[in-house]
Write a protein that holds these residues in place. Structure first.
Motif: not given
Ligand SMILES: Nc1ncnc2c1ncn2[C@@H]1O[C@H](COP(=O)(O)OP(=O)(O)OP(=O)(O)O)[C@@H](O)[C@H]1O
Length: 892
Positions: A475-477, A481-487
């Motif tokens: 889940d963290i990974l 990934a979602i955070i990276m995408e959003l960033q």
């Protein structure tokens, strides 16, 4: 060496010398005797340490001495006096105090020792000696085992040769110790089961020494098994709310090297013959799959289960024991615990094992089945001894699998568990040999260090938590990934925002500058409008003056009066003049005789100039104008009425004749009859071919017949830089050269020589022309152009009415595709050499109109609409009378 205390001797001496009832000599003798006896006793126990001599042994000796003394006194009827008796009492008290202190210190020492053992993980060994059985008492057997009266961890065995062997264990239980006292020492170990540790308690010893009695006990004297479970339930209930426990009980038997489930012996289950095997789990622990695990919730249930197992156990009668256990009995207590607060799950096991009794086959005198049992028992116990030996010597290989019992006890003997062995001995002198063997074995066992026990967390729970952790990590990974995408998206948006804001700023700047430019342009327009108004007023004034001055020439200002018929040469119709068309669209060449000769442009211009400037006596100016004209070659279509030179500017008066328009109308009518397309051709424009054979033309397409061309306008501009020799009227070759409109070509910066480039588009049969408009004047605003090539270029495309050809072309039919269309440079050939002159207001205004509009003539019939004739053009009216002499020459 220990001696009788001086005080005692002193007192004895004192008694001897004091007021005594006793015979002093007798007392002295007594004293010496007792002292000798005490000395002998002490020497006998020389193995003990100095500390012990000072405490326990000393007291023993004193006690013994006093006892003897009392006995002697009684025997000899010696009655000690009161002082001696009180002394003895005080001495006893002192001894008791010392005893208490010693016990206290012993307990502390034991606690420390237990902690050390706990850390080392050593197998703890408790020794228990049963009392002499009634049979043994009958037989007059003496006890060969003596116990330390003070210390509870050692015993002495008197061997056959009279020697006394001392054995030390973690605890020694004498025959007088009760079941309860035994369990009290055991309980702390048992309690750790509830804390999640594996515990193994097994009873070892010669047959008939009380193993079963210790482990199982009787109904009146419950053994360790029962008391342990009782304690577990008691503690579980105490821990209620903090822990929850589930307890399961299994009872197994290893008989003749076979494992039997004693709880499955019920006929209903029919599993009594089921062969069970030991298996190793994934977590490394050994267990017996398929064994009945009876859940128990209270001690009553436990007792029933224990009874069931006990009944099912293989029991035989030997010479040594009437009810001898012929198998190893294993009670397994499984405890599943959960810490309600922390959520920790534990799964621990408690083994309570009653081993079969070791026995000498010869002694027991067994045969047949009993012999086999005995052999198996001895074999398994021997395997246990081998395992203990390997563990003690820290051998690389431990032979756990040599017997079922060692295999089952592998987890308990091999580490990760707390192990306790009850070693049982018989006090009988008949069993002294086996007692010594047993005690030696137990001593070896005591030396085994297993290492610290480990808490047994439930593997299933561990797996569950591991899965949860893995899922959490996944889940963290994913979230990372979602955070990276959003960033990334945020960065992109930020970048876009930045770009947009920069663009907005730029646009705002442009808007600002445009606003400023607009304001400036509006101001300029206003200024120019005011100027134009002034000029208009001036023109009106001049016109009215001119009207007064003129006599019979013009009927109205700007419109030449029609010449009298006699002076106006009659012009033959177009068809007659050209002799008709040889083919459609291709004008026939006029015969040379019919072509009226036209005086050269230079002469005409000079003539005009002379005539205009007759009153001007300034010959210098005339010369310079002439030179200038010679040099620059003014190009016009022949309606130049007046050329006035002023420094580098020449004012030209251009006149359009009304007759030209009339001729146009006529030509249109004529051509319409013959050829519908001739109408367009009839509106041809004049082409002026400047240097380098560039084609220059003003589009005059869609010339409307209603347009009045009889205007006289003067344009101030520099002379054009055209080569006079090469200048031709293009339309003179055919019918299309009927009308030539004024076309002024001015050199930069006032009018762009690069004004219009006419180019034939090869793809268009109709003769599309590309007109490139260079308006370098417009953008300079009084500053010299950086370079002519930097001028703004505008391109238009439109359908011309006539194909303008380059000089030197054969002039084929316009329907035929031209042989070659060349893109011509709009830059005047002498542009580089011309110098810049700062334009004044007038020049500027001319400059603004330097562009030649590609608009159709018809659309621009209003003079103000056409840029060439447009409003702001500064047009000083020529005062000279218009001449039409040049007009004839156009139609040669
Ligand atoms: N501490 C004791 N106090 C009183 N009686 C005892 C004690 N220990 C053993 N006995 C008695 O001794 C007898 C033999 O004991 P037990 O059957 O327990 O021996 P064992 O070691 O289990 O023998 P085996 O190995 O043959 O089964 C029993 O009758 C028992 O009651």
């Amino acid at each position: 060496m220990v001696s009788i205390p001086r005080s005692l001797s002193h007192r004895h001496n004192g008694f001897a010398t004091g007021n005594l009832q006793l015979n002093p000599t007798h007392l002295l003798q007594l004293k010496e005797r007792y002292a000798q006896k005490a000395q002998a006793q002490i020497e006998e126990n020389s193995c003990v340490s100095d500390d012990e001599k000072k405490t326990g042994k000393l007291k023993q000796v004193i006690d013994q001495a006093l006892t003897w003394a009392e006995e002697e006194e009684e025997r000899d009827n010696i009655k000690p006096n009161q002082e001696l008796q009180s002394y003895i009492i005080s001495l006893k008290e002192e001894i008791d105090n010392l005893k208490q202190k010693l016990l206290h210190q012993s307990k502390e020492l034991k606690a420390c020792h237990n902690q050390v053992l706990e850390l080392k993980g050593s197998i703890r060994v408790f020794c228990r000696c049963r009392p002499l059985t009634p049979n043994e008492c009958k037989a007059g057997d003496n006890s060969v085992i003596e116990f330390n009266q003070v210390l509870d961890n050692e015993l002495y065995v008197r061997t056959h040769d009279g020697a006394k062997k001392t054995f030390k264990f973690d605890h020694v239980f004498t025959p007088s110790h009760t079941q309860e006292e035994v369990f009290l020492e055991t309980a702390p170990l048992v309690v750790s089961v509830l804390d999640g540790f594996n515990v193994c308690i097994f009873a070892y010893g010669q047959t008939g020494t009380g193993k079963t009695f210790t482990m199982e006990g009787t109904e009146q004297n419950r053994g360790v098994n029962y008391r342990t479970l009782e304690k577990l339930f008691q503690l579980a209930s105490q821990r209620k709310g903090q822990y929850t426990y589930e307890i399961f009980v299994s009872v197994l038997e290893v008989y003749n090297e076979e494992i039997r489930d004693l709880l499955a012996t019920s006929p209903a289950l029919g599993q009594n013959n089921k062969k069970l095997e030991i298996k190793q789990c994934a977590d490394g622990m050994h267990h017996v799959p398929g064994v009945v695990e009876e859940p128990v919730h209270n001690i009553e249930e436990v007792w029933k289960v224990l009874q069931t197992g006990s009944k099912a156990r293989a029991i035989g009668s030997t010479n040594a024991n009437k009810h001898s256990s012929r198998s190893h009995c294993l009670l397994c207590v499984m405890v599943k615990g959960e810490n309600v607060v922390s959520g920790e799950h534990t799964k621990s096991k408690l083994w309570l094992i009653d081993l079969a009794g070791s026995e000498r086959i010869g002694k027991t005198d067994v045969q047949g089945e009993r012999l086999k049992e005995a052999q198996n028992i001895n074999k398994s116990l021997s395997a246990l001894g081998d395992v203990i030996h390997s563990l003690t010597s820290k051998s690389s290989h431990i032979p756990y699998r040599n017997s079922k019992i060692t295999h089952l006890l592998q987890d308990s003997l091999g580490g990760q568990s707390k192990t306790l062995m009850f070693v049982h001995v018989s006090p009988s002198e008949q069993d002294v040999g086996e007692t010594l063997c047993t005690l030696n074995f137990a001593t070896r066992v005591r030396g085994v260090e297993l290492g610290a026990a480990r808490k047994q967390l439930d593997p299933a729970e561990l797996m569950k938590y591991k899965k949860l952790v893995e899922r959490g990590k996944e889940d963290i990974l994913k979230k990372d990934a979602i955070i990276m995408e959003l960033q990334g998206a945020t960065k992109m948006k930020e970048h876009t925002c930045k770009t947009l804001s920069a663009k907005v700023k730029e646009s705002e700047g442009l808007l600002q500058s445009e606003r400023k430019a607009r304001v400036a342009a509006e101001e300029k327009l206003k200024e120019q409008t005011t100027l134009a108004e002034k000029q208009r007023m001036t023109i009106q004034k001049l016109t009215s003056e001119l009207k007064l001055k003129q006599s019979g020439g013009l009927t109205e200002i700007g419109k030449p009066e029609k010449l009298p018929a006699a002076s106006t040469p009659s012009r033959p119709p177009l068809r007659e003049r050209f002799g008709g068309l040889t083919e459609t669209g291709k004008p026939e060449k006029l015969p040379a005789a019919l072509t009226p000769s036209r005086p050269p442009l230079r002469e005409r211009l000079l003539d005009n100039f002379d005539r205009t400037n007759q009153s001007n006596q300034n010959q210098g100016k005339k010369r310079s104008a002439e030179e200038h004209l010679q040099k620059e070659n003014i190009c016009s279509e022949g309606v130049v009425l007046h050329a006035k030179s002023h420094r580098r500017r020449v004012s030209l008066s251009v006149l359009q004749h009304q007759e030209q328009a009339a001729s146009k109308s006529g030509a249109q009518e004529e051509t319409n009859e013959e050829h519908p397309r001739s109408r367009r051709r009839g509106r041809a424009s004049m082409c002026v071919l400047p240097q380098r054979c560039s084609t220059w033309a003003f589009p005059t397409a869609s010339c409307s017949p209603n347009v009045k061309f009889t205007e006289s306008r003067t344009y101030a501009a520099d002379p054009v830089s055209l080569d006079a020799e090469k200048m031709q009227i293009h339309g003179a070759k055919g019918r299309s050269s009927m009308v030539a409109h004024h076309s002024m070509h001015f050199r930069p910066p006032y009018l762009p020589l690069s004004g219009v480039i006419v180019e034939r588009e090869p793809a268009c049969n109709e003769g599309a022309m590309r007109v490139s408009n260079f308006s370098n004047m417009n953008v300079t605003h009084g500053k010299p152009p950086q370079h002519p090539h930097q001028s703004i270029r505008r391109e238009f495309q439109y359908q011309p009415k006539r194909i303008i050809r380059q000089n030197g072309d054969k002039g084929g039919h316009h329907d035929q595709p031209p042989q070659k269309s060349r893109r011509l440079s709009g830059v005047a050939p002498d542009l580089d050499s011309c110098h810049w002159e700062l334009p004044n207001q007038r020049q500027k205004s001319i400059g603004r109109f330097s562009m030649v509009s590609p608009l159709p003539w018809g659309a621009a019939h209003s003079p103000s609409a056409h840029p060439f004739f447009g409003g702001a053009l500064r047009v000083p009216l020529s005062a000279s009378k218009p001449s039409f002499s040049g007009t004839k020459a156009w139609h040669r």
